[in-house]
Design a protein around this motif. Sequence first.
Motif, mmCIF file in Angstrom:
data_model
loop_
_atom_site.group_PDB
_atom_site.id
_atom_site.type_symbol
_atom_site.label_atom_id
_atom_site.label_comp_id
_atom_site.label_asym_id
_atom_site.label_seq_id
_atom_site.Cartn_x
_atom_site.Cartn_y
_atom_site.Cartn_z
ATOM 1 N N THR A 1 5.131 14.509 5.038
ATOM 2 C CA THR A 1 6.254 13.975 5.880
ATOM 3 C C THR A 1 7.443 14.321 4.872
ATOM 4 O OG1 THR A 1 5.313 12.135 4.728
ATOM 5 C CG2 THR A 1 5.251 12.365 7.156
ATOM 6 N N ASN A 2 8.613 14.146 5.633
ATOM 7 C CA ASN A 2 9.884 14.348 4.946
ATOM 8 C C ASN A 2 10.288 12.959 4.131
ATOM 9 O OD1 ASN A 2 12.201 13.278 6.007
ATOM 10 N ND2 ASN A 2 11.871 14.189 7.946
ATOM 11 N N PRO A 3 10.756 13.479 3.118
ATOM 12 C CA PRO A 3 11.034 12.353 2.168
ATOM 13 C C PRO A 3 11.993 11.149 2.882
ATOM 14 C CG PRO A 3 12.233 14.468 1.437
ATOM 15 C CD PRO A 3 11.501 14.619 2.657
ATOM 16 N N LYS A 4 12.819 11.401 3.807
ATOM 17 C CA LYS A 4 13.695 10.555 4.276
ATOM 18 C C LYS A 4 13.106 9.556 5.078
ATOM 19 C CE LYS A 4 18.041 10.109 6.843
ATOM 20 N NZ LYS A 4 18.869 11.066 7.848
ATOM 21 N N GLN A 5 11.949 10.264 5.893
ATOM 22 C CA GLN A 5 11.108 9.310 6.777
ATOM 23 C C GLN A 5 10.295 8.401 5.866
ATOM 24 O OE1 GLN A 5 9.091 12.114 9.490
ATOM 25 N NE2 GLN A 5 7.863 10.441 10.298
ATOM 26 N N LEU A 6 9.927 9.155 4.936
ATOM 27 C CA LEU A 6 9.050 8.236 3.870
ATOM 28 C C LEU A 6 9.709 7.018 3.220
ATOM 29 C CD1 LEU A 6 6.269 9.151 3.354
ATOM 30 C CD2 LEU A 6 6.920 10.076 1.155
ATOM 31 N N GLU A 7 11.071 7.278 3.054
ATOM 32 C CA GLU A 7 11.816 6.209 2.557
ATOM 33 C C GLU A 7 11.951 4.948 3.603
ATOM 34 O OE1 GLU A 7 14.272 4.020 0.251
ATOM 35 O OE2 GLU A 7 13.110 5.812 -0.260
ATOM 36 N N GLU A 8 12.210 5.704 4.986
ATOM 37 C CA GLU A 8 12.144 4.461 6.127
ATOM 38 C C GLU A 8 10.898 3.728 6.001
ATOM 39 O OE1 GLU A 8 13.387 6.224 9.852
ATOM 40 O OE2 GLU A 8 15.286 6.846 9.003
ATOM 41 N N GLU A 9 10.069 4.330 6.007
ATOM 42 C CA GLU A 9 8.655 3.608 6.245
ATOM 43 C C GLU A 9 8.883 2.808 5.090
ATOM 44 O OE1 GLU A 9 5.091 6.162 6.268
ATOM 45 O OE2 GLU A 9 6.005 7.245 8.136
ATOM 46 N N ARG A 10 9.066 2.916 3.863
ATOM 47 C CA ARG A 10 8.884 2.157 2.969
ATOM 48 C C ARG A 10 9.671 0.628 3.152
ATOM 49 N NH1 ARG A 10 10.990 1.374 -1.976
ATOM 50 N NH2 ARG A 10 12.576 3.061 -1.585
ATOM 51 N N GLN A 11 11.052 1.394 3.492
ATOM 52 C CA GLN A 11 11.899 -0.259 3.774
ATOM 53 C C GLN A 11 11.335 -0.879 4.873
ATOM 54 O OE1 GLN A 11 15.936 0.652 4.675
ATOM 55 N NE2 GLN A 11 16.509 1.349 2.463
ATOM 56 N N HIS A 12 10.834 -0.300 5.903
ATOM 57 C CA HIS A 12 9.904 -1.004 6.819
ATOM 58 C C HIS A 12 9.071 -1.889 6.628
ATOM 59 C CE1 HIS A 12 8.551 -1.936 10.840
ATOM 60 N NE2 HIS A 12 7.295 -1.445 10.435
ATOM 61 N N PRO B 1 0.906 -1.228 0.000
ATOM 62 C CA PRO B 1 -0.092 -0.059 -0.058
ATOM 63 C C PRO B 1 0.957 1.303 -0.089
ATOM 64 C CG PRO B 1 0.103 -1.394 2.200
ATOM 65 C CD PRO B 1 0.682 -2.039 1.225
ATOM 66 N N GLN B 2 0.623 2.201 -0.753
ATOM 67 C CA GLN B 2 1.459 3.561 -0.875
ATOM 68 C C GLN B 2 0.771 4.380 0.009
ATOM 69 O OE1 GLN B 2 4.221 4.443 -2.964
ATOM 70 N NE2 GLN B 2 4.150 2.068 -3.254
ATOM 71 N N PRO B 3 1.800 5.133 0.713
ATOM 72 C CA PRO B 3 0.961 6.234 1.485
ATOM 73 C C PRO B 3 0.353 7.350 0.422
ATOM 74 C CG PRO B 3 3.338 6.432 1.431
ATOM 75 C CD PRO B 3 3.103 5.114 0.401
ATOM 76 N N ASP B 4 -0.954 7.643 1.039
ATOM 77 C CA ASP B 4 -1.782 8.508 0.119
ATOM 78 C C ASP B 4 -0.860 9.840 -0.116
ATOM 79 O OD1 ASP B 4 -3.200 10.493 2.287
ATOM 80 O OD2 ASP B 4 -2.895 8.307 2.950
ATOM 81 N N GLN B 5 -1.330 10.498 -1.065
ATOM 82 C CA GLN B 5 -0.645 11.627 -1.574
ATOM 83 C C GLN B 5 -0.704 12.694 -0.215
ATOM 84 O OE1 GLN B 5 0.585 12.427 -4.475
ATOM 85 N NE2 GLN B 5 0.497 10.310 -4.749
#
Lengths: 1139, 109
Positions: free
Chosen positions: A948-959, A938-942
């Motif tokens: 949220t800051n891109p880094k955090q987003l990346e982390e979340e994705r990795q998680h 599931p992608q985080p909605d727009q």
Amino acid sequence: MSVPDYMQCAEDHQTVLVVVQPVGIVPEDQFFKIYKRIAGVSQVSIRDSQRLLYIRYRHHYLPENNEWGDFQTHRKVVGLIAITTCASSKEWPQTAERFHGQKEVYSSTLYDSRLLVFGLQGDIAEQQRTDVAFYPSYEDCSDVEKRVEDFVESIFIVLESKRLDRATDKSGDKIPLLCVPFEKKDFVGLDTDSRHYKKRCQGRMRKHVGDLCLQAGMLQDALVHYHMAVELLRGVNDFLWLGAALEGLCSASVIFHYPGGTAGKTVGRKPSISQPADAGKRHRPGALTANGISADTSTEIGRAKNCLSPEDIIEKYKEAISYYGKYKNAGVIELEACVKAVRVLAIQKRAREASEFLQNAVYINLGQLSEEEKIQRYSILSELYELIGFHRKSAFFKRVAAMQCVAPTIPEPGWRACYKLLLETLPGYSLSLDPKDFNKGTHRGWAAVQMRLLHELVYASRRMGNPGLSVRHLSFLLQTMLDFLSDQEKKEVTQSLENYTSKCPGGMEVITLPDGLKLPPVPFTKLPIVRSVKLLNLPVSLRPHKVKGLLGQNMSTASPFIYSPIIMHNRGEERCKKIDFQWVQGDVCEVQLMVYNPMPYELRVENMGLLTSGVEFESLPAALSLPAESGLYPVTLVGVPRTAGNITVNGYHTSVFGVTSDCLLEGLPGLKTSGCLVEVIPSLPRLQLSTSLPRSAHTPQPMTKEELSSTVSVQLFNGETQQLTITLENIGSEDIETLELTSKIVSTKEKVFGEFLSWELEEALSHLPLKPGQSVTLTVGIKVKLDFSGQENLLQDLNDDGISVTGLPISSPLRQVLKPRAETKTVSESGKAEYSHVKTLEAVLNFKYSGGAGKVEGYYRDLSLGVHVDVEPSVFFTRVSTLPATSTRQCHLLLDIFNPTEHELTVSAKNNQDLVLHASECQRMAIQVDKFDFESLPQPDQETARFTNPKQLEEERQHAQGCQINSKLGICWTHPSLRRRGEASVEGVLNQLVLEHLQLAPLQWDVLVNGKPCDCDVIADCKVGDAVSLEVKLTNLSKNSVGPLALTVVPYQDFQNGVQNYDLEDAVTFIGSNTFYIDTVKPKESSVCVGALLFLYTGDFYLNIKFQDDSAGRELPLAWFTLPSVHIRAMDTPLQAGA
Amino acid sequence: MAVCIAVIAKENYPLYIRSVPTQNELKFHYTVHTSLDVVEEKISAVGKSLGDQRELYLGLLYPTEDYKMFRKLHNSFTDVMCNPFHNPGDPIQSKAFDGIVSGMMVQTG
């Protein structure tokens, strides 16, 4: 004459002395009632002469003093009024007899006398007598004043005749020598014919006439006579009489200058008839009276000249006193003159000169004085000093008088009088008995003398038999003079205080003395000294919190502005007074005092409690014992508010040395307080927590110990789970109506995977409301999943096979630092210790609960439970790498698993066999996994992505990716020996490269040979000579369109010996082009291109589908363009058929 | 001969008091205390008659032979007041001042 009349003043010289005495038995009160009425007639205006006669009444007069009547005529008793009770006519003769006897006493000087008879009725009372007046009773005697006035007039007539008689017979006749009692023997045998003697007689007579004139209201005549007398007597050195003449002169001048009198309050003169202007004129009409006696010619001499100026008066007084001083027997006269002069000086406001006169008076020796006389003398000195404004001297003499009252020589010491006099000295020593006056700053005064006085007050009050009073004075002494008491004295004072209080405990009531003086209570604010008062907040777990949402109700002051400095300011002031925490009704609250014992020995304070107002408060007193010179010592006073509202802590009460004190904070000097007003909110329930796990002393770092009600501690291996059973019991008196539970991981450096704490609250909530005494249980699951990746140094140690570690970035600084250690890389014991170290994980469980009246007001309580978990490592993934599987849709995940524990460990993964690891053993595990389609996550909605800051987003994705991988892998470990098991997560170990490898490429290539998908090790069979259709399908799952692309199919043969034969032009031929063109493929679309092959010989062929360099558009990762290699086995048809 | 020397603050409390026969100090306390009446009287008289003119020396309460006494004492007192660590109004606790006072007592007494 030995008894001085200290009340004398200069104007007494113009009065005539009348003695009023009771005859027979007369009730004292009745006598004084009549005496008062008689004394009211103090001045009488004489008919036809406009002169005034002043009368001095005495109810007691020594006949001895009367003998000095010639010396100064105002000392002469000229009238006698006798008061008697006579019930019947039988008694009358006896009464009359007594009256005559009384007259005899003063007969030598008496002009006239009266007898007032009360109670007699009948014949005798009917008769009219001038010298006797009859009254039926003491009440019924309306014309007493009239009678007295008549009497005075008759005295005047005698006086006037005497005056005229003496004033005129100056020529011819021999003038008798007037003398004072002690002179009489001196003149025996003196030559009466000498000039000297005659002059003396003349002088003395002049002086006498002057006295008479003064008494008769002829001031100017008196002055003239006095002047003449002074001259005459000066000539013959008759010092005693010269002094008297000078004094007479002074008196007359004083009367002229100060018609208001010098005695102050004692005289009831009527000022209207004694104006200074009148004073001069007064005599003149008198001089031309009807009786034809012409005034003395000397009246014409200017009166201003005759009258002394104010300065001269003092000079003459001085002179007169110095003359008196020559005669030992005239001490009384001298003393009285001093007193009179002082009174004059007091009016002139010349205090220092007055003090000189008084100083002189102190040293006049009057011979043996009785104790009573001494007291009287000191008292009068004190009064006179007071009169001239010398308060200290006044206090000194008053104190001496007080001491005289209880002198050891007196058989019955008058402690009461002593005490009364001592009290009067207080202002002189600037001492008030109100301790409030001493609260302002440090005490400044004459501590030594003040202390002495206080000691005397204590002693006197004790001897008076009033221990309550002594306790009060002693308390006062201790409280106010503490700084000046030596250690020894402190001890003595407190000891005697304890002695007194054992009989009569001291309290806070105002002691009122019989004379109306009020002794305010003395609170011991210095025993102990309170330096600061601090209202303490409730323990964190009991603190009430306001529900935010309900704030709106009482935001009546809310303005339309979000921020306004003015409002803020006002609020700030309000806050100053009110402390911004709350107490809860029914819960014990505390006030901390910092106290200090100034005493050199241990101080026992009993029954120390709080004084409050505003709310019904149950104070729970404490007893404490403070060591000597304790320094600041914290004392906590507790109490329970019984109602809700605003409570003010006003002070505290103590009981020290048997004296109870109420000490109000506002009166304490140097007190630090942060406010004394606190709000008490309605009662709230109380919750108590107990857990299945043992408690621990650990406290999560950012929290303080008191914030947590308790902490549980548990040791777990990484990946293990544990159940925590919490029992909640309502120990308060209110029902718990709501309960909420939240948790928070206290900031930790460790990365936690998965949910640390989990629970189901519904079951517990179904028990609400929870009645007092009831309890409910709740189960919380604890699951620890920390990073399973091996640590740097561990990797170092194990990294001996030279394979590059893909799990960690090469450039890690740690790695470089630790490099030297590579030299000692044997997996030593020390090394083991390092990587097997225990990590800790802490979290706080927060229970919010509310109920009862407090809930209605919008308050709730918070109870926190700390959870402390020591996480021991279970397994480490020291290295992760991938190997491509035969299928492009799969790959192999290689995990190097290390067992850091000292026990045997079994690791299992899904569809994989168990791996047994011995202690400190490292083994590789290969797990075949399907590649992952991360795009399907599931992608985080727009909306959220944007904020949220891109880094955090990346982390979340990795998680999320890690989770997915993990769930697929399902790696578990078991300690068979410890019977413990748990999960292991690779999440933290995965790096970008591995992830990429594990990711299913967005471009899906499907190769179908003869309509069959061909992948991995699947061998496609075909017949030689038959056309083999080759279909390449590209499905674009990426977000961008791909292409156009060109693919070339290159067939080759693998000889399995490293030689690949690409020279197959004879064996394989393409039907059509061997190149496929794929046009642009839009996202989510697919494109298919179809070609055909013809195998001419049997054999195993491989098809290598390659991109032509120019077309691949190299911006996309290479991995996306890996196509499965196709293995085709071409067989002969007959063979096939035969098989 | 000086038997007792006292320095009194203007708010009527002793800043310093010392007497030679130490056994009967209270007596001197009383003497000094009562003599303040005269000082007070003098001060109020100065205030009335001289107005602005400030004559600090009030004269002798009782004639003394040694008139340098006041100057000496006053100089020492000034020194005490100049001490930046002295808080005006506190009792005088100065060794130098003590020394001067005892010197005066020994010298004369």
